[in-house]
Design a protein around this motif. Structure first.
Motif, mmCIF file in Angstrom:
data_model
loop_
_atom_site.group_PDB
_atom_site.id
_atom_site.type_symbol
_atom_site.label_atom_id
_atom_site.label_comp_id
_atom_site.label_asym_id
_atom_site.label_seq_id
_atom_site.Cartn_x
_atom_site.Cartn_y
_atom_site.Cartn_z
ATOM 1 N N VAL A 183 30.386 35.417 46.801
ATOM 2 C CA VAL A 183 30.421 36.690 46.093
ATOM 3 C C VAL A 183 31.851 37.247 45.987
ATOM 4 C CG1 VAL A 183 29.931 38.156 48.109
ATOM 5 C CG2 VAL A 183 29.274 38.916 45.824
ATOM 6 N N ILE A 184 32.671 37.037 46.989
ATOM 7 C CA ILE A 184 34.066 37.514 46.945
ATOM 8 C C ILE A 184 34.815 36.830 45.801
ATOM 9 C CG2 ILE A 184 36.256 37.595 48.199
ATOM 10 C CD1 ILE A 184 34.129 39.523 49.288
ATOM 11 N N CYS A 185 34.647 35.511 45.685
ATOM 12 C CA CYS A 185 35.328 34.783 44.606
ATOM 13 C C CYS A 185 34.843 35.260 43.244
ATOM 14 C CB CYS A 185 35.118 33.279 44.758
ATOM 15 S SG CYS A 185 35.958 32.601 46.204
ATOM 16 N N THR A 186 33.553 35.546 43.145
ATOM 17 C CA THR A 186 33.007 36.053 41.884
ATOM 18 C C THR A 186 33.617 37.406 41.550
ATOM 19 O OG1 THR A 186 30.941 34.885 42.285
ATOM 20 C CG2 THR A 186 30.886 36.668 40.668
ATOM 21 N N LEU A 187 33.761 38.271 42.548
ATOM 22 C CA LEU A 187 34.296 39.611 42.319
ATOM 23 C C LEU A 187 35.780 39.605 41.945
ATOM 24 C CD1 LEU A 187 32.546 41.600 45.195
ATOM 25 C CD2 LEU A 187 32.067 41.733 42.744
ATOM 26 N N VAL A 188 36.559 38.677 42.497
ATOM 27 C CA VAL A 188 38.004 38.685 42.221
ATOM 28 C C VAL A 188 38.387 37.839 41.010
ATOM 29 C CG1 VAL A 188 38.605 39.166 44.629
ATOM 30 C CG2 VAL A 188 38.578 36.787 43.806
ATOM 31 N N SER A 189 37.434 37.095 40.468
ATOM 32 C CA SER A 189 37.726 36.254 39.310
ATOM 33 C C SER A 189 38.266 37.104 38.159
ATOM 34 C CB SER A 189 36.451 35.526 38.880
ATOM 35 O OG SER A 189 36.697 34.762 37.727
ATOM 36 N N ASN A 190 39.404 36.698 37.603
ATOM 37 C CA ASN A 190 40.059 37.384 36.488
ATOM 38 C C ASN A 190 40.434 38.831 36.801
ATOM 39 O OD1 ASN A 190 39.881 35.099 34.773
ATOM 40 N ND2 ASN A 190 37.737 35.605 34.406
ATOM 41 N N GLN A 191 40.657 39.149 38.067
ATOM 42 C CA GLN A 191 41.050 40.493 38.463
ATOM 43 C C GLN A 191 42.484 40.478 38.973
ATOM 44 O OE1 GLN A 191 38.968 43.274 38.157
ATOM 45 N NE2 GLN A 191 37.750 41.773 37.039
ATOM 46 N N GLN A 192 43.086 41.658 39.007
ATOM 47 C CA GLN A 192 44.424 41.791 39.577
ATOM 48 C C GLN A 192 44.543 43.167 40.212
ATOM 49 O OE1 GLN A 192 46.948 41.213 36.163
ATOM 50 N NE2 GLN A 192 47.040 43.389 35.718
ATOM 51 N N ALA A 193 45.510 43.305 41.101
ATOM 52 C CA ALA A 193 45.765 44.583 41.760
ATOM 53 C C ALA A 193 47.259 44.871 41.671
ATOM 54 C CB ALA A 193 45.327 44.525 43.220
ATOM 55 N N ARG A 194 47.586 46.131 41.619
ATOM 56 C CA ARG A 194 48.995 46.538 41.590
ATOM 57 C C ARG A 194 49.340 47.087 42.965
ATOM 58 N NH1 ARG A 194 52.156 51.259 39.141
ATOM 59 N NH2 ARG A 194 54.139 50.266 38.652
ATOM 60 N N PHE A 195 50.431 46.598 43.524
ATOM 61 C CA PHE A 195 50.929 47.078 44.804
ATOM 62 C C PHE A 195 52.235 47.819 44.578
ATOM 63 C CE2 PHE A 195 47.799 44.331 46.494
ATOM 64 C CZ PHE A 195 47.631 44.615 47.830
ATOM 65 N N ILE A 196 52.394 48.913 45.322
ATOM 66 C CA ILE A 196 53.588 49.747 45.252
ATOM 67 C C ILE A 196 54.301 49.671 46.595
ATOM 68 C CG2 ILE A 196 54.449 52.096 44.863
ATOM 69 C CD1 ILE A 196 53.010 50.855 42.441
ATOM 70 N N LYS A 197 55.597 49.441 46.554
ATOM 71 C CA LYS A 197 56.369 49.417 47.796
ATOM 72 C C LYS A 197 56.624 50.846 48.232
ATOM 73 C CE LYS A 197 60.421 47.304 49.857
ATOM 74 N NZ LYS A 197 61.644 46.527 49.570
ATOM 75 N N LEU A 198 56.303 51.142 49.494
ATOM 76 C CA LEU A 198 56.472 52.481 50.010
ATOM 77 C C LEU A 198 57.954 52.750 50.285
ATOM 78 C CD1 LEU A 198 53.389 52.660 52.394
ATOM 79 C CD2 LEU A 198 53.607 53.508 50.051
#
Length: 149
Positions: free
Chosen positions: A130-145
């Motif tokens: 289920v984790i692989c299904t949820l992250v498929s074709n997804q991305q996240a943006r990270f901000i450096k503190l």
């Protein structure tokens, strides 16, 4: 030496204006490519080093870089029990293997600037999880503190 008809057609089809336009276009593409490569090369381990926050979440991690290698340490793991292998930096991108609840994923990180990065999975196994299904074709943006250098 007698010229062939095909060669004559090629010579008569050459338009000096089009030729210079094509050369100019290729020159611009080459210059943009060279600038992009220079930008890629300008990111050192120092830019990567610090605390990074997943935008819109409380999830943060510490990236400790040394040369072209780095380690990820949980800062605010948001209740997730994950492990990461030693990552590898290559210019403005990096890869790292992450393990979480029976899932193994290779993650690609691409710096957008010295203060932001886009993270997306390159692979995720087992693909039926289920984790692989949820992250498929997804991305996240990270901000450096700030102040985390």
């Amino acid at each position: 030496m007698q010229q062939r008809p095909f060669f004559d057609k090629c010579l008569s089809a050459v338009n000096p204006r089009r030729t210079w336009l094509a050369i100019g276009t290729l020159g611009c593409l080459w210059l943009l490519s060279a600038l992009a490569q220079a930008a890629d090369d300008s990111y050192s381990g120092d830019v990567w080093h610090g605390q990074w926050l997943a935008e819109g979440t409380l999830f943060s991690l510490e990236l400790q870089a040394s040369g072209d290698r780095f380690q990820l340490l949980p800062r605010t793991p948001a209740g997730l029990q994950w492990q990461a292998s030693e990552g590898r930096i290559n210019g403005n991108s990096a890869t790292v293997d992450v393990h979480y609840q029976g899932v193994s994923a290779t993650v690609l990180v691409q710096l957008q600037s010295p203060l932001s990065a886009i993270v997306r999975p390159m692979s995720c196994q087992p693909d039926y999880h289920v984790i692989c299904t949820l992250v498929s074709n997804q991305q996240a943006r990270f901000i450096k503190l700030e102040g985390s250098d």
